[in-house]
Design a protein around this motif. Structure first.
Motif, short mmCIF file in Angstrom:
data_model
loop_
_atom_site.label_atom_id
_atom_site.label_comp_id
_atom_site.label_asym_id
_atom_site.label_seq_id
_atom_site.Cartn_x
_atom_site.Cartn_y
_atom_site.Cartn_z
N VAL A 28 0.83 -1.20 0.00
CA VAL A 28 0.00 0.00 0.00
C VAL A 28 0.87 1.26 0.00
O VAL A 28 0.36 2.37 -0.17
CB VAL A 28 -0.95 0.01 1.21
CG1 VAL A 28 -1.96 -1.11 1.09
CG2 VAL A 28 -0.17 -0.11 2.53
N ILE A 29 2.18 1.09 0.21
CA ILE A 29 3.15 2.18 0.12
C ILE A 29 4.25 1.72 -0.84
O ILE A 29 4.35 0.52 -1.16
CB ILE A 29 3.77 2.54 1.49
CG1 ILE A 29 4.50 1.33 2.10
CG2 ILE A 29 2.69 3.03 2.45
CD1 ILE A 29 5.24 1.65 3.39
N PRO A 30 5.09 2.63 -1.35
CA PRO A 30 6.19 2.22 -2.25
C PRO A 30 7.03 1.12 -1.60
O PRO A 30 7.32 1.18 -0.40
CB PRO A 30 6.99 3.50 -2.45
CG PRO A 30 5.99 4.59 -2.28
CD PRO A 30 5.04 4.09 -1.22
N PHE A 31 7.41 0.11 -2.39
CA PHE A 31 8.10 -1.05 -1.81
C PHE A 31 9.43 -0.67 -1.17
O PHE A 31 9.88 -1.33 -0.23
CB PHE A 31 8.28 -2.15 -2.86
CG PHE A 31 9.28 -1.86 -3.93
CD1 PHE A 31 10.64 -2.02 -3.72
CD2 PHE A 31 8.87 -1.42 -5.19
CE1 PHE A 31 11.56 -1.78 -4.71
CE2 PHE A 31 9.78 -1.17 -6.19
CZ PHE A 31 11.15 -1.34 -5.95
N GLU A 32 10.09 0.37 -1.67
CA GLU A 32 11.34 0.79 -1.04
C GLU A 32 11.10 1.21 0.41
O GLU A 32 11.91 0.91 1.30
CB GLU A 32 11.97 1.96 -1.82
CG GLU A 32 12.41 1.60 -3.24
CD GLU A 32 11.34 1.85 -4.26
OE1 GLU A 32 11.67 1.92 -5.46
OE2 GLU A 32 10.15 1.97 -3.88
N LEU A 33 9.99 1.91 0.64
CA LEU A 33 9.65 2.31 2.01
C LEU A 33 9.26 1.11 2.85
O LEU A 33 9.57 1.04 4.04
CB LEU A 33 8.51 3.33 1.99
CG LEU A 33 8.83 4.70 1.38
CD1 LEU A 33 7.59 5.58 1.38
CD2 LEU A 33 9.97 5.38 2.13
N GLY A 76 19.40 -5.70 1.79
CA GLY A 76 19.15 -4.49 1.02
C GLY A 76 18.85 -4.75 -0.44
O GLY A 76 17.69 -4.91 -0.84
N ILE A 77 19.90 -4.81 -1.26
CA ILE A 77 19.72 -4.90 -2.70
C ILE A 77 19.00 -6.17 -3.12
O ILE A 77 18.28 -6.19 -4.14
CB ILE A 77 21.10 -4.80 -3.41
CG1 ILE A 77 20.92 -4.53 -4.91
CG2 ILE A 77 21.94 -6.03 -3.15
CD1 ILE A 77 20.25 -3.24 -5.23
N ASN A 78 19.15 -7.25 -2.37
CA ASN A 78 18.44 -8.49 -2.66
C ASN A 78 16.94 -8.25 -2.71
O ASN A 78 16.25 -8.64 -3.67
CB ASN A 78 18.80 -9.53 -1.57
CG ASN A 78 17.82 -10.67 -1.48
OD1 ASN A 78 17.29 -11.14 -2.47
ND2 ASN A 78 17.56 -11.12 -0.27
N LEU A 197 19.28 5.46 1.81
CA LEU A 197 20.00 6.23 0.80
C LEU A 197 19.32 6.11 -0.56
O LEU A 197 19.19 7.10 -1.29
CB LEU A 197 21.45 5.75 0.72
CG LEU A 197 22.36 6.46 -0.30
CD1 LEU A 197 22.47 7.94 0.03
CD2 LEU A 197 23.74 5.81 -0.33
N LEU A 198 18.87 4.89 -0.90
CA LEU A 198 18.18 4.67 -2.17
C LEU A 198 16.89 5.50 -2.24
O LEU A 198 16.58 6.11 -3.27
CB LEU A 198 17.86 3.19 -2.33
CG LEU A 198 17.09 2.79 -3.60
CD1 LEU A 198 17.94 3.04 -4.84
CD2 LEU A 198 16.67 1.32 -3.53
N VAL A 199 16.15 5.53 -1.13
CA VAL A 199 14.90 6.31 -1.08
C VAL A 199 15.19 7.79 -1.29
O VAL A 199 14.49 8.48 -2.04
CB VAL A 199 14.19 6.08 0.28
CG1 VAL A 199 13.07 7.09 0.48
CG2 VAL A 199 13.64 4.66 0.35
N LEU A 200 16.25 8.29 -0.64
CA LEU A 200 16.58 9.70 -0.76
C LEU A 200 17.06 10.05 -2.16
O LEU A 200 16.67 11.08 -2.72
CB LEU A 200 17.66 10.07 0.27
CG LEU A 200 17.24 9.95 1.75
CD1 LEU A 200 18.42 10.24 2.66
CD2 LEU A 200 16.08 10.90 2.06
N ILE A 204 11.85 9.55 -3.30
CA ILE A 204 10.56 8.95 -2.95
C ILE A 204 10.02 9.65 -1.71
O ILE A 204 10.68 9.67 -0.67
CB ILE A 204 10.71 7.44 -2.68
CG1 ILE A 204 11.24 6.73 -3.93
CG2 ILE A 204 9.38 6.83 -2.25
CD1 ILE A 204 11.59 5.28 -3.70
N PRO A 205 8.84 10.26 -1.79
CA PRO A 205 8.29 10.94 -0.61
C PRO A 205 7.92 9.94 0.48
O PRO A 205 7.37 8.87 0.20
CB PRO A 205 7.04 11.65 -1.16
CG PRO A 205 6.67 10.87 -2.38
CD PRO A 205 7.97 10.37 -2.97
#
Length: 307
Positions: A28-33, A76-78, A197-200, A204-205
């Protein structure tokens, strides 16, 4: 207290086999978050546990470099790569791709640690991957391999290889005397920093969901799938080796199918049943150890030289 390896094996398979359903409530939110919040909470739980129980979190700079590598590859990257791949590839093919962790751990173990590749391990890997292919054959056979699907396939294989590299770091942790709990606490902290760091960088808000489904699944994924699941799996890896521990990856989809049969009315086919038999047979093959003969009193054991 040292828990039996068989108990840890069952716990890992059951938790990670059911975590796929919890992950659906996270989208329901961006997967990175979703990844960021999950491992931030898991890190807080592990660090808090270490502080309460008096476990030291002081390690050398060299150990920290490897913990950062473990965090980047395993926590992380996985996950980032697999979530990206899910946008282009059906879940059945994602399961098949992740089952190749067995082969990747075999190859990387030989490459980095000169661990021998046995014929039994290779046969078990073939049985496991073949079983997963049979289970999901209707979906695989009907999949269209467009450019997007090929991209998804590449991303998922890269994600699996990243997980394998994280497994190799855990093998190094054992050699260096880094405990699993403390190593995971710091490794997950580094993984969380990478995702942050990826989000920033991607701009991505930040957002957060407050519905019950999201909050319960977040707690489940942080405590059970991350803290307990990774703790159990990496303990198995240190005891049995990366090749045998990786065989849990072909059992996750089997558990997921069992849950799907109960909750979603999954219809079994003879191919799916045969696939499960292959997976279980390969599992027994890779875990079974030939008993060592015990010498009778006063007699040398087989292979010993009599005086």
């Amino acid at each position: 207290m040292r828990l039996p390896t068989s108990f840890l094996y069952v716990i890992t398979v059951l938790i990670w086999g059911t975590s796929w359903y919890a992950m659906e409530y996270q989208l329901v939110i961006p997967f990175e978050l979703a990844i960021l919040y999950r491992f931030a909470l898991a890190t807080a739980i592990l660090v808090g546990y270490c502080l309460i129980t008096g476990r030291s979190l002081r390690f050398s700079r060299r150990d920290h470099l490897f913990m950062a590598a473990q965090g980047y590859f395993l926590f992380g990257i996985n996950y980032v790569l697999f979530y990206w791949a899910a946008a282009y590839l059906i879940s059945a093919l994602l399961a098949v791709c992740f089952s190749t962790l067995i082969v990747m751990n075999l190859v990387n173990g030989a490459l980095f640690f000169r661990q021998p590749i046995t014929g039994r391990a290779v046969l078990a890997a073939i049985m496991g991957i073949g079983g997963i292919c049979l289970i999901f054959w209707p979906e695989i056979g009907g999949a269209e391999f467009s450019t997007a699907a090929v991209l998804g396939l590449i991303l998922s294989l890269l994600g699996t290889y990243a997980a394998s590299l994280g497994n190799m770091v855990t093998v190094r942790h054992k050699q260096a005397g880094v405990p699993v709990v403390e190593g995971n606490a710091i490794g997950m902290a580094y993984g969380t920093l990478f995702v942050l760091l990826l989000v920033l960088v991607r701009g991505i808000p930040f957002s957060f969901a407050t519905d019950a489904g999201y909050l319960i699944s977040l707690f489940y994924l942080a405590l059970f799938a991350s803290v307990i699941g990774f703790g159990s799996y990496l303990t198995i890896l240190q005891r049995l080796g990366a090749d045998r521990a990786a065989y849990t990856s072909v059992l996750f989809p089997v558990v997921a199918l069992a849950v799907s049969t109960w909750l979603e009315g999954f219809t079994w086919t003879w191919l799916a049943a045969l696939g499960v038999v292959l997976v279980l047979a390969g599992n027994l093959l890779v875990l079974w150890r030939r008993p060592v003969p015990v010498a009778a009193p006063g007699k040398p054991a087989f292979g010993d030289n009599a005086a």
